[in-house]
Design an enzyme around this catalytic site. Sequence first.
Site, PDB file in Angstrom:
ATOM      1  N   THR A 121      13.233  48.236  42.527  1.00 54.38           N
ATOM      2  CA  THR A 121      13.658  48.093  43.926  1.00 54.38           C
ATOM      3  C   THR A 121      12.933  49.145  44.759  1.00 54.38           C
ATOM      4  OG1 THR A 121      15.572  49.582  43.711  1.00 54.38           O
ATOM      5  CG2 THR A 121      15.942  47.225  43.239  1.00 54.38           C
ATOM      6  N   GLY A 122      12.605  48.776  45.993  1.00 58.37           N
ATOM      7  CA  GLY A 122      11.765  49.669  46.794  1.00 58.37           C
ATOM      8  C   GLY A 122      10.393  49.796  46.164  1.00 58.37           C
ATOM      9  N   GLY A 123       9.906  48.691  45.613  1.00 56.46           N
ATOM     10  CA  GLY A 123       8.621  48.699  44.911  1.00 56.46           C
ATOM     11  C   GLY A 123       7.436  48.426  45.814  1.00 56.46           C
ATOM     12  N   SER A 150       6.314  50.519  48.251  1.00 53.49           N
ATOM     13  CA  SER A 150       5.797  51.730  48.898  1.00 53.49           C
ATOM     14  C   SER A 150       6.036  52.948  48.012  1.00 53.49           C
ATOM     15  CB  SER A 150       6.551  51.890  50.232  1.00 53.49           C
ATOM     16  OG  SER A 150       6.227  53.101  50.861  1.00 53.49           O
ATOM     17  N   GLY A 151       5.267  53.983  48.202  1.00 52.01           N
ATOM     18  CA  GLY A 151       5.536  55.297  47.623  1.00 52.01           C
ATOM     19  C   GLY A 151       5.762  55.288  46.122  1.00 52.01           C
ATOM     20  N   ILE A 152       6.857  55.896  45.715  1.00 58.30           N
ATOM     21  CA  ILE A 152       7.159  56.095  44.291  1.00 58.30           C
ATOM     22  C   ILE A 152       7.366  54.751  43.574  1.00 58.30           C
ATOM     23  CG2 ILE A 152       8.977  56.982  42.748  1.00 58.30           C
ATOM     24  CD1 ILE A 152       9.286  59.308  44.888  1.00 58.30           C
ATOM     25  N   GLY A 153       8.079  53.833  44.208  1.00 54.80           N
ATOM     26  CA  GLY A 153       8.338  52.522  43.593  1.00 54.80           C
ATOM     27  C   GLY A 153       7.060  51.746  43.358  1.00 54.80           C
ATOM     28  N   TYR A 175      22.159  62.837  53.063  1.00 55.48           N
ATOM     29  CA  TYR A 175      21.233  62.348  52.034  1.00 55.48           C
ATOM     30  C   TYR A 175      21.505  63.052  50.704  1.00 55.48           C
ATOM     31  CZ  TYR A 175      16.812  61.616  49.549  1.00 55.48           C
ATOM     32  OH  TYR A 175      15.869  61.295  48.611  1.00 55.48           O
TER      33      TYR A 175
HETATM   34  N1  LIG Z   1       9.218  61.154  48.476  1.00 50.11           N
HETATM   35  C1  LIG Z   1       9.993  62.133  48.058  1.00 50.11           C
HETATM   36  O1  LIG Z   1       9.652  63.324  48.190  1.00 50.11           O
HETATM   37  C2  LIG Z   1      11.300  61.860  47.400  1.00 50.11           C
HETATM   38  C3  LIG Z   1      11.993  62.932  46.852  1.00 50.11           C
HETATM   39  C4  LIG Z   1      13.198  62.687  46.224  1.00 50.11           C
HETATM   40  C5  LIG Z   1      13.704  61.408  46.142  1.00 50.11           C
HETATM   41  N2  LIG Z   1      13.010  60.391  46.709  1.00 50.11           N
HETATM   42  C6  LIG Z   1      13.585  59.047  46.576  1.00 50.11           C
HETATM   43  O2  LIG Z   1      12.600  58.203  46.026  1.00 50.11           O
HETATM   44  C7  LIG Z   1      12.870  56.849  46.404  1.00 50.11           C
HETATM   45  C8  LIG Z   1      11.602  56.233  46.970  1.00 50.11           C
HETATM   46  O3  LIG Z   1      11.220  56.961  48.125  1.00 50.11           O
HETATM   47  P1  LIG Z   1       9.709  57.057  48.636  1.00 50.11           P
HETATM   48  O4  LIG Z   1       9.484  58.476  48.988  1.00 50.11           O
HETATM   49  O5  LIG Z   1       8.801  56.344  47.704  1.00 50.11           O
HETATM   50  O6  LIG Z   1       9.872  56.295  50.033  1.00 50.11           O
HETATM   51  P2  LIG Z   1       9.107  55.047  50.697  1.00 50.11           P
HETATM   52  O7  LIG Z   1       7.645  55.163  50.489  1.00 50.11           O
HETATM   53  O8  LIG Z   1       9.644  54.980  52.085  1.00 50.11           O
HETATM   54  O9  LIG Z   1       9.652  53.822  49.865  1.00 50.11           O
HETATM   55  C9  LIG Z   1      10.971  53.395  49.971  1.00 50.11           C
HETATM   56  C10 LIG Z   1      11.062  52.002  49.415  1.00 50.11           C
HETATM   57  O10 LIG Z   1      12.413  51.582  49.410  1.00 50.11           O
HETATM   58  C11 LIG Z   1      12.517  50.363  50.148  1.00 50.11           C
HETATM   59  N3  LIG Z   1      13.847  50.317  50.732  1.00 50.11           N
HETATM   60  C12 LIG Z   1      14.431  51.190  51.585  1.00 50.11           C
HETATM   61  N4  LIG Z   1      15.666  50.788  51.899  1.00 50.11           N
HETATM   62  C13 LIG Z   1      15.873  49.623  51.228  1.00 50.11           C
HETATM   63  C14 LIG Z   1      16.950  48.720  51.139  1.00 50.11           C
HETATM   64  N5  LIG Z   1      18.080  48.899  51.833  1.00 50.11           N
HETATM   65  N6  LIG Z   1      16.824  47.632  50.349  1.00 50.11           N
HETATM   66  C15 LIG Z   1      15.685  47.418  49.646  1.00 50.11           C
HETATM   67  N7  LIG Z   1      14.636  48.233  49.705  1.00 50.11           N
HETATM   68  C16 LIG Z   1      14.728  49.323  50.487  1.00 50.11           C
HETATM   69  C17 LIG Z   1      11.376  50.417  51.141  1.00 50.11           C
HETATM   70  O11 LIG Z   1      10.988  49.145  51.620  1.00 50.11           O
HETATM   71  P3  LIG Z   1      11.590  48.556  53.012  1.00 50.11           P
HETATM   72  O12 LIG Z   1      11.630  49.699  53.984  1.00 50.11           O
HETATM   73  O13 LIG Z   1      10.668  47.453  53.396  1.00 50.11           O
HETATM   74  O14 LIG Z   1      12.947  48.069  52.661  1.00 50.11           O
HETATM   75  C18 LIG Z   1      10.289  50.987  50.240  1.00 50.11           C
HETATM   76  O15 LIG Z   1       9.775  50.008  49.393  1.00 50.11           O
HETATM   77  C19 LIG Z   1      14.044  56.928  47.378  1.00 50.11           C
HETATM   78  O16 LIG Z   1      15.242  56.654  46.690  1.00 50.11           O
HETATM   79  C20 LIG Z   1      14.011  58.369  47.853  1.00 50.11           C
HETATM   80  O17 LIG Z   1      15.275  58.809  48.299  1.00 50.11           O
HETATM   81  C21 LIG Z   1      11.821  60.574  47.331  1.00 50.11           C
END
Ligand SMILES: NC(=O)c1ccc[n+]([C@@H]2O[C@H](COP(=O)([O-])OP(=O)(O)OC[C@H]3O[C@@H](n4cnc5c(N)ncnc54)[C@H](OP(=O)(O)O)[C@@H]3O)[C@@H](O)[C@H]2O)c1
Length: 248
Positions: free
Chosen positions: A12-14, A16-19, A151
């Site tokens: 899920t969230g695949g 962008s970014g980490i996914g 958060y």
């Molecule tokens: N980057 C960091 O430094 C960091 C650090 C700690 C934890 N995290 C966690 O890592 C995870 C991924 O974050 P990221 O940094 O890779 O962010 P990102 O690049 O913004 O990716 C987030 C992904 O989640 C999807 N998403 C968001 N809300 C959603 C929803 N309600 N239903 C389905 N998909 C949803 C987004 O797509 P859509 O917007 O199109 O839905 C996107 O694919 C998150 O849980 C975040 O809290 C990140």
Amino acid sequence: MGRFDGKVAVVTGGTSGIGLAAAQQFVQEGAYVFITGRRQAELDAAVKQLGKNVTGVRGDISKLEDLDHLYDIVQREKGHLDILFANAGLGSLLPLGEISEEHYYKTFDVNVKGTIFTVQKALPLFPNKKGSIIVTGSTAGSSGIPAFSIYGASKAAIRQLVRSWILDLKGTEIRVNVLSPGTVVTPAYDELFGANLEAFLEQSKNEIPLGRVGKAEEIANAVLYLASNESSYINGIELFADGGIAQI
Ligand SMILES: NC(=O)c1ccc[n+]([C@@H]2O[C@H](COP(=O)([O-])OP(=O)(O)OC[C@H]3O[C@@H](n4cnc5c(N)ncnc54)[C@H](OP(=O)(O)O)[C@@H]3O)[C@@H](O)[C@H]2O)c1
């Protein structure tokens, strides 16, 4: 031969970014991957980037009917699931004094409610009650960060849920672990920090024991480890991929 030949994964969230980085590595290692996100254009772009062995399913993890739709498609196309990376999540900054009801619900509906039902609704798809579930936590779940309390609380909730889930799953071979990234520059950061991004990254580099921020690929490496048989006796942990910041 890939480590995940013949395996079916949901990320899920695949989009962008980490996914997306994890989905890419799963595909490279032989898995078939279902990726999700709310925005169709980003979903289409991610499916194109992955190129093969991928199905994109648009949906919001906070909407139970979207999760039913996702797992209906997995059931129809593959009949089962081996790996769930419940990664979709979001966060925004608001200090105490300015926290609104909307801010609270937006964060908790996705990060907590969405993660709970992403995991619960996936369970019937694991064949012979065997598989690996990884949920995305955060170093923010166990440390104080200005204006990030809601958060952080949502990620602390995720970590706590897993402690009880491994007991609820006793008697199965389904493992659940939390993967907690530290500072990793992804598209989420543009919205979070805007013009303050460079200053935040400079400060982070100074604080992190390894002296640098992480890459999405490095988080994906840890996800694949938790998904693989190499971690077959690891259950219920929080694995930090954070350059050491959570340990000081
Ligand atoms: N980057 C960091 O430094 C960091 C650090 C700690 C934890 N995290 C966690 O890592 C995870 C991924 O974050 P990221 O940094 O890779 O962010 P990102 O690049 O913004 O990716 C987030 C992904 O989640 C999807 N998403 C968001 N809300 C959603 C929803 N309600 N239903 C389905 N998909 C949803 C987004 O797509 P859509 O917007 O199109 O839905 C996107 O694919 C998150 O849980 C975040 O809290 C990140």
